[in-house]
Design an enzyme around this catalytic site. Sequence first.
Site, PDB file in Angstrom:
ATOM      1  N   HIS A  70       0.246  -1.059   0.136  1.00 57.04           N
ATOM      2  CA  HIS A  70       0.414  -0.244   0.430  1.00 57.04           C
ATOM      3  C   HIS A  70       0.881   1.459  -0.382  1.00 57.04           C
ATOM      4  O   HIS A  70       0.684   2.184  -0.919  1.00 57.04           O
ATOM      5  CB  HIS A  70      -1.037  -0.331   1.186  1.00 57.04           C
ATOM      6  CG  HIS A  70      -1.848   1.231   1.277  1.00 57.04           C
ATOM      7  ND1 HIS A  70      -2.863   0.896   1.280  1.00 57.04           N
ATOM      8  CD2 HIS A  70      -2.054   2.739   1.793  1.00 57.04           C
ATOM      9  CE1 HIS A  70      -3.884   2.143   1.487  1.00 57.04           C
ATOM     10  NE2 HIS A  70      -2.792   2.860   1.664  1.00 57.04           N
ATOM     11  N   GLU A  71       2.048   1.092   1.158  1.00 58.03           N
ATOM     12  CA  GLU A  71       2.772   2.517   0.938  1.00 58.03           C
ATOM     13  C   GLU A  71       3.311   2.736  -0.279  1.00 58.03           C
ATOM     14  O   GLU A  71       3.657   3.315  -0.603  1.00 58.03           O
ATOM     15  CB  GLU A  71       3.697   2.604   2.550  1.00 58.03           C
ATOM     16  CG  GLU A  71       2.459   2.508   3.217  1.00 58.03           C
ATOM     17  CD  GLU A  71       1.939   3.964   3.723  1.00 58.03           C
ATOM     18  OE1 GLU A  71       2.198   5.213   2.936  1.00 58.03           O
ATOM     19  OE2 GLU A  71       0.977   4.026   4.490  1.00 58.03           O
ATOM     20  N   HIS A  74       1.921   4.531  -2.506  1.00 58.60           N
ATOM     21  CA  HIS A  74       2.138   5.952  -2.750  1.00 58.60           C
ATOM     22  C   HIS A  74       2.904   6.612  -3.070  1.00 58.60           C
ATOM     23  O   HIS A  74       3.998   7.487  -3.939  1.00 58.60           O
ATOM     24  CB  HIS A  74       1.876   6.190  -1.250  1.00 58.60           C
ATOM     25  CG  HIS A  74       0.893   6.032  -0.465  1.00 58.60           C
ATOM     26  ND1 HIS A  74      -0.332   6.780  -0.927  1.00 58.60           N
ATOM     27  CD2 HIS A  74      -0.158   5.326  -0.240  1.00 58.60           C
ATOM     28  CE1 HIS A  74      -1.661   6.851  -0.669  1.00 58.60           C
ATOM     29  NE2 HIS A  74      -1.021   5.404   0.598  1.00 58.60           N
TER      30      HIS A  74
END
Length: 243
Positions: A70-71, A74
Amino acid sequence: MGWPRPGQPAWSIAGVTLHIHRSWFFIVLLITWTLARGHFPSASPGLPAFAYWAMGVVAALSLFLCVLLHELGHSVVARHHGIPIDGVTLFFFGGVAQMGHEPRRPAVELQVALAGPLVSVAIAAACFFASRRLPIDTIGQQAVFAVVQYLAMVNTAILVFNLLPGFPLDGGRVLRAVLWAWSGNWRTATRTASVVGASLGLGLLGLGVWAMVRGSWIGGLWYMLLGFFLRDAAQASYQQASR
């Protein structure tokens, strides 16, 4: 509380430095214990005790692998727009990609904010469809099925929580991008999104107290911890962004 500072040890993944905060080790042990003693025995009764502990370890580590992805979502989009990434830190409440500076335009803010949730959507969907097709004839197959089913559920929960419209959550960054584009004032948009984030934190604190009064001590404690974290992170993030 606020966002954690990078900790040790550290590794490099796809050019992004991964930091492990010391609180991460505690939460992995806690999640393993709650899954092995509570969730998996209830979801898949009849398995031997060692299987539940093995499932707990695999599920806890897999959960943080999902958080890392998920990170990284980003991070990849941020770097595409020329924003340096100081690293990704895994800690008690999940993970955070630490950007070298804030996005310069609302459209970039929106794209970076949505990248992580889109990864969570893909993971949750993949786990959900995989769980629909996995056989459950043997103990090993039942264990794999339960872990995959758990990952589908927990990634959905991560998605929903992160999309709450309170800064510095992903949903709060989406809100800031929209307000920024509408008003043309980054500082005002940040202040408004941070106030919403702090208010959501207080709401979670109240929900935690209500759950504990009704006898749900563990659930209430988690709501309160998340409430404290979100409230303090919203305040800290605004103070940092206002410098």
